[in-house]
Write a protein that holds these residues in place. Structure first.
Motif, PDB file in Angstrom:
ATOM      1  N   THR A 147       6.512  -8.557  -4.076  1.00 33.08           N
ATOM      2  CA  THR A 147       5.731  -8.207  -2.897  1.00 33.08           C
ATOM      3  C   THR A 147       6.482  -7.181  -2.071  1.00 33.08           C
ATOM      4  O   THR A 147       7.689  -6.973  -2.261  1.00 33.08           O
ATOM      5  N   LYS A 148       5.789  -6.582  -1.160  1.00 36.49           N
ATOM      6  CA  LYS A 148       6.423  -5.579  -0.303  1.00 36.49           C
ATOM      7  C   LYS A 148       7.442  -6.202   0.640  1.00 36.49           C
ATOM      8  O   LYS A 148       8.336  -5.512   1.125  1.00 36.49           O
ATOM      9  N   TYR A 195     -10.742  -2.509   0.728  1.00 43.63           N
ATOM     10  CA  TYR A 195      -9.315  -2.672   0.436  1.00 43.63           C
ATOM     11  C   TYR A 195      -8.733  -1.393  -0.138  1.00 43.63           C
ATOM     12  O   TYR A 195      -7.619  -0.991   0.210  1.00 43.63           O
ATOM     13  N   SER A 201      -1.576  -3.247  -7.625  1.00 43.63           N
ATOM     14  CA  SER A 201      -1.494  -3.985  -6.366  1.00 43.63           C
ATOM     15  C   SER A 201      -2.626  -4.999  -6.277  1.00 43.63           C
ATOM     16  O   SER A 201      -3.726  -4.785  -6.784  1.00 43.63           O
ATOM     17  N   HIS A 260      -4.277  -8.354  -3.535  1.00 45.05           N
ATOM     18  CA  HIS A 260      -4.350  -8.836  -2.152  1.00 45.05           C
ATOM     19  C   HIS A 260      -4.367 -10.356  -2.153  1.00 45.05           C
ATOM     20  O   HIS A 260      -5.115 -10.976  -2.920  1.00 45.05           O
ATOM     21  N   GLN A 306      -0.107 -10.609   5.607  1.00 43.16           N
ATOM     22  CA  GLN A 306      -0.199  -9.154   5.546  1.00 43.16           C
ATOM     23  C   GLN A 306       0.573  -8.563   4.380  1.00 43.16           C
ATOM     24  O   GLN A 306       0.675  -7.344   4.245  1.00 43.16           O
ATOM     25  N   ASP A 307       1.144  -9.414   3.525  1.00 47.39           N
ATOM     26  CA  ASP A 307       1.920  -8.936   2.395  1.00 47.39           C
ATOM     27  C   ASP A 307       1.008  -8.453   1.274  1.00 47.39           C
ATOM     28  O   ASP A 307      -0.193  -8.755   1.241  1.00 47.39           O
ATOM     29  N   THR A 308       1.577  -7.709   0.335  1.00 51.92           N
ATOM     30  CA  THR A 308       0.842  -7.153  -0.803  1.00 51.92           C
ATOM     31  C   THR A 308       1.587  -7.501  -2.075  1.00 51.92           C
ATOM     32  O   THR A 308       2.807  -7.333  -2.160  1.00 51.92           O
ATOM     33  N   ARG A 367      -5.700   0.816   1.445  1.00 53.22           N
ATOM     34  CA  ARG A 367      -4.478   1.064   0.681  1.00 53.22           C
ATOM     35  C   ARG A 367      -4.242   2.548   0.445  1.00 53.22           C
ATOM     36  O   ARG A 367      -3.098   2.984   0.297  1.00 53.22           O
ATOM     37  N   GLU A 382       1.401   3.837  -6.989  1.00 55.80           N
ATOM     38  CA  GLU A 382       0.297   2.891  -7.096  1.00 55.80           C
ATOM     39  C   GLU A 382      -0.916   3.543  -7.735  1.00 55.80           C
ATOM     40  O   GLU A 382      -1.277   4.687  -7.413  1.00 55.80           O
ATOM     41  N   GLU A 406      -1.883   4.266   2.904  1.00 52.83           N
ATOM     42  CA  GLU A 406      -0.454   3.959   2.888  1.00 52.83           C
ATOM     43  C   GLU A 406       0.346   4.917   2.017  1.00 52.83           C
ATOM     44  O   GLU A 406       1.573   4.976   2.144  1.00 52.83           O
TER      45      GLU A 406
END
Length: 837
Positions: free
Chosen positions: A766-767, A509, A733, A735, A795-797, A513, A521, A516
């Motif tokens: 969330t994003k 993970y 962040s 998951h 698929q959101d974070t 990340r 973050e 991105e």
């Protein structure tokens, strides 16, 4: 009979006749009464609204015309004084913008005999090349030409700050090279005075190509100088046209120098303190610097501090008035009579000593102090001395302090709730002892989300009821169990978790990340609890509207700086007072300043040919504070500039090194920290520096390891505001592991139960725009149940924003080393030939 009939036909009102009420005017007079009392006189208040509106409009128009006329007259008076008998000589700096041009050829033509001018070779700037004075009796003008070393960027910028006009020498085909463009970028950012463009080398071309060359050069310079005119410099006639243009062109007003008095040193002598006092003792390393030059800008006050660019702030002891070395003589010499030199001393208490008159001496009581930092009292932030009652209470507490044995790793707060042996004996006498233990166990099962304190307290109380033989075993068990403690529900949840799989999933993970490139973050550490690692951070419900006290938890360096209750009001008042000053050494006088306690390095720099620029500081401009500068990244800079990196600043007349923090330029009361200088948006730099009143240009340089300095940003001075809140944001962040309709199980944001409970009040986002909060912790490995306003996609974070206030670093240094000559960086070739042999 007819008359009688008419009398009988008269109408008489009946009972239903309408009766109108009379006007109740009270004590007010009628219009007729007012008119009879005035006897024809018309009062101002009797005018109609339309008439009063017309009169007010005429008054406003007349007042605007008067202000415009006065402003125009003052500008014309200032322009006519420049270079005349009553003003300072017109200071012209000749700057070459190409490596193939020679500024000495331009100054050679200006020295020509065909101009009918008087050249004073010895009245230029001492130690400077191609510096001379020129008096033109025909124009009744006098000039001082100065050619700075363009390889030294500091000298070039210092001369441009005080020059009245700049003469740029261009090459006939290319105009300027890459270094010339770099110099122009710096000069435009600092503030460009009046200028003229001189084209050199056109006469060497063929006659048919001269017009085409000038036309091509005009198109080339339109990007930088859209309305400028090109002047050739190949003959004395061209030189005459250039001088006429310099003396008649409109003077640009630069805000940072028009409100201060300044001068360029033309002569300087240095007297060490030991020889000045006549004691013959050892030298102290300091001395008095006597600097001669023409006062420019505003009248010079002897009690004000002066700043020597690149060397620091100093005090004046006195101001002398020597004979003007560059007079305008339009006729044969006549017998001496009271003239301009005598007028300089009228109204003052000047002393005459030979050819030098002492205009004024500094008053020790009125002279401004050099103190730049506030006096720091280390006991200022401490508490007051305790009273006798508080001391007695503390002593009683020490006497009554009990010593008990507690499990290893127990905190002071937890130890308060642990009962010792004496209390256990008392509790054994109670009949409800077993019931209390059962109640604690029930409370522990019901409140399993309340943290480690309750679980450990219940366990410790139940353990106190066991036999003495089992005490050691229970202490070992307490040491093995973590501070969060596992309950029955948590143990059942943990059985289904594979720790090796969790670690591998975390690694994958984090790798995903990292691609991105989320700006703020950060990864939650595994070896340190998140509530310890991020203990200085806090959550905000709304970054825009949530309150943040600007006086909360200030650093120790804030006790060393000064701040204004209202900086803008103070700025307007000081600048207005400076504009009304009419005392001191007036503009255009040739004076000698006696500057005390100056290091000998200042004189060494002057003798080496570098310009010596002095400016009189306004009140409070020597004191340290937090200055805010609004800048943009320069297009030539491609390297990232990190926050808190040491940079070189040119702010007005000052030059210093400091470490600044970057923040966004918004109108809110809180501003987000920028970790790097953004190339696409303006950025505010906050730095510890001396106070400077806007307006002033700002240039930011970055010094390389080899000593060269690159221009990285340009802008203007914004304000002086220590209360500006700059917040650093970090984003944690997580998951989504299991997703339900309104809730989800989130992992990888935290890794223990305590951290989840610590950050439970902070809002989540969330994003994809969902908002929610933490509901409860699941297990002891960092899984948590979160509730959101709507269902989130797989698929959101999940993100959590945390903030803390940051401050600049105190690395202010007023002494900046001279940069090495600029070298053009060669770009690597796109393709290269490889010899396989």
């Amino acid at each position: 009979m007819a008359a009688a009939d008419e009398q009988q036909q008269v109408h008489r009102p009946g009972a239903y006749k309408q009766k109108n009420k009379q006007h109740k005017h009270g004590k007010h007079r009628t219009k007729g009464e007012i008119g009879r009392e005035n006897k024809g006189r018309v009062a101002v208040m009797a005018l109609t609204k339309k008439q009063r509106r017309v009169i007010r409009k005429m008054d406003r128009r007349n007042k605007a015309n008067q202000l415009r006329r006065n402003k125009k007259d003052s500008v014309l008076t200032e322009k006519r004084k420049l270079g005349s008998r009553d003003g300072p000589p017109h200071l012209v700096a000749v700057i070459a913008l190409h490596a193939r041009v020679d500024p000495g050829a331009v100054t050679k033509i200006l020295r020509g005999e065909g101009l009918d001018g008087v050249v004073h070779e010895d009245q230029g700037v001492t130690g400077a090349k191609n510096s001379f004075g020129l008096v033109l009796p025909r124009f009744k003008q006098r000039f001082t030409f100065y050619t700075p070393d363009t390889a030294d960027m500091h000298s070039l910028l210092d001369v441009a700050k005080i020059a009245d006009s700049l003469v740029f020498v261009l090459e006939s085909t290319e105009g300027w090279d890459s270094y010339g463009d770099y110099c122009l970028s710096s000069l435009f950012a600092q503030g460009l005075p009046s200028h003229a463009l001189v084209c050199q080398g056109v006469a060497d071309l063929a006659v048919k190509k001269r017009t085409e060359s000038r036309r091509a050069l005009s198109r080339l310079v339109e990007s930088r100088f859209p309305e400028s005119r090109l002047f050739p410099a190949d003959s004395e006639q061209d030189a005459t046209l250039l001088l006429r243009h310099l003396s008649a062109q409109k003077q640009r007003r630069l805000g940072f120098r028009s409100r201060r008095s300044y001068l360029l040193a033309q002569r300087a002598t240095y007297i060490p303190n030991s020889s000045q006092n006549g004691t013959g003792g050892p030298a102290t390393g300091l001395g008095t610097l006597c600097v001669s030059g023409y006062v420019r800008g505003c009248p010079l006050q002897v009690n004000r501090l002066v700043h020597i660019t690149g060397h620091g702030d100093f005090q004046l002891s006195q101001i002398d008035a020597p004979v003007d070395p560059l007079p305008i003589v339009t006729a044969a010499p006549r017998p001496a009579k009271p003239g301009r030199d005598v007028e300089m001393t009228d109204g003052g208490d000047g002393d005459v000593n030979g050819d030098v008159r002492v205009l004024m001496k500094a008053d020790p009581e009125k002279r401004e102090s050099l103190q730049a930092e506030a006096e720091v009292d280390p006991m200022d932030g401490e508490q007051t001395w305790p009273t006798e009652a508080e001391l007695e209470e503390a002593e009683d507490g020490i006497k009554n302090r009990r010593v008990m044995k507690v499990p290893k790793g127990t905190s002071d707060y937890q130890a308060i709730w642990i009962k010792d042996d004496a209390e256990e004996e008392e509790d054994d006498d109670d009949d409800d002892d077993v019931d209390s233990c059962d109640d604690d166990e029930d409370g522990m099962m019901d409140d399993e989300m309340d943290g480690d304190n309750e679980s450990q307290d219940a366990g410790s109380e139940c353990a106190s009821e066991g036999d003495d033989d089992d005490v050691e075993e229970e202490e070992e068990e307490e040491e093995e169990i973590s501070s969060s403690g596992q309950t029955g529900g948590d143990q059942k949840y943990d059985k289904e978790i594979d720790e090796a799989e969790e670690g591998e999933g975390l690694r994958r993970y984090r790798e995903a990340r990292a691609n991105e490139m989320f700006p703020d973050e950060v990864d939650t550490p595994l070896d340190v609890p998140a509530k310890t690692r991020f203990q200085r951070y806090r959550g905000l419900k709304s970054f825009r509207s949530s309150p943040w006290d600007p006086l909360e938890n200030l650093p120790p360096n804030y006790s060393r700086i000064y701040q204004f209750q209202n900086f803008e009001r103070m700025r307007r008042r000081i600048l207005a007072d400076a504009a009304r000053e009419e005392e001191g050494a007036m503009v255009g006088w040739y004076v000698t300043l006696h500057i005390v306690d100056v290091p000998p390095s200042v004189m060494e720099s002057f003798l080496s040919g570098k310009p010596l620029v002095m400016v009189s500081l306004l009140p409070h401009e020597q004191k340290m504070s937090v200055m805010q500068m609004l800048v943009r990244q320069h297009p030539s800079n491609t390297e990232p500039i990190k926050s808190k990196e040491e940079l070189v600043f040119q702010c007005g007349f000052r030059r210093f090194r400091a470490s600044a923090i970057f923040s966004q330029h918004t109108s809110a009361d809180k501003h987000k920290l920028e970790r790097f200088l953004r190339p696409d948006a303006p950025t505010v730099m906050s730095v510890y520096a001396p106070i400077t009143f806007p307006t002033a240009g700002v240039l930011v340089f970055k010094q390389r390891d080899n000593g060269m300095q690159d221009l990285v940003a340009t802008g203007t001075l914004l304000s002086c505001d220590p209360r500006r809140v700059v917040l650093k944001r970090i984003v944690l962040s997580g998951h989504p592991f299991k997703i339900n309709r309104r809730s989800a199980v989130v992992r990888y944001m935290f890794f223990n139960r305590d951290d989840i409970l610590w950050f439970k009040p902070v809002e989540l986002r969330t994003k994809w725009g969902r908002r929610g909060h933490i509901k409860e912790a699941l297990g002891t490995h960092g899984h948590m149940k979160c509730v959101f306003d709507s269902q989130m996609p797989s698929q959101d974070t999940v993100l959590m924003n945390l903030y803390k206030r940051v401050y600049p670093r105190w690395t202010y240094d007023p002494y900046v080393p001279a940069p090495l000559p600029w070298v053009k960086r060669e770009e690597p070739p796109a393709f290269c030939d490889i010899d396989m042999d």
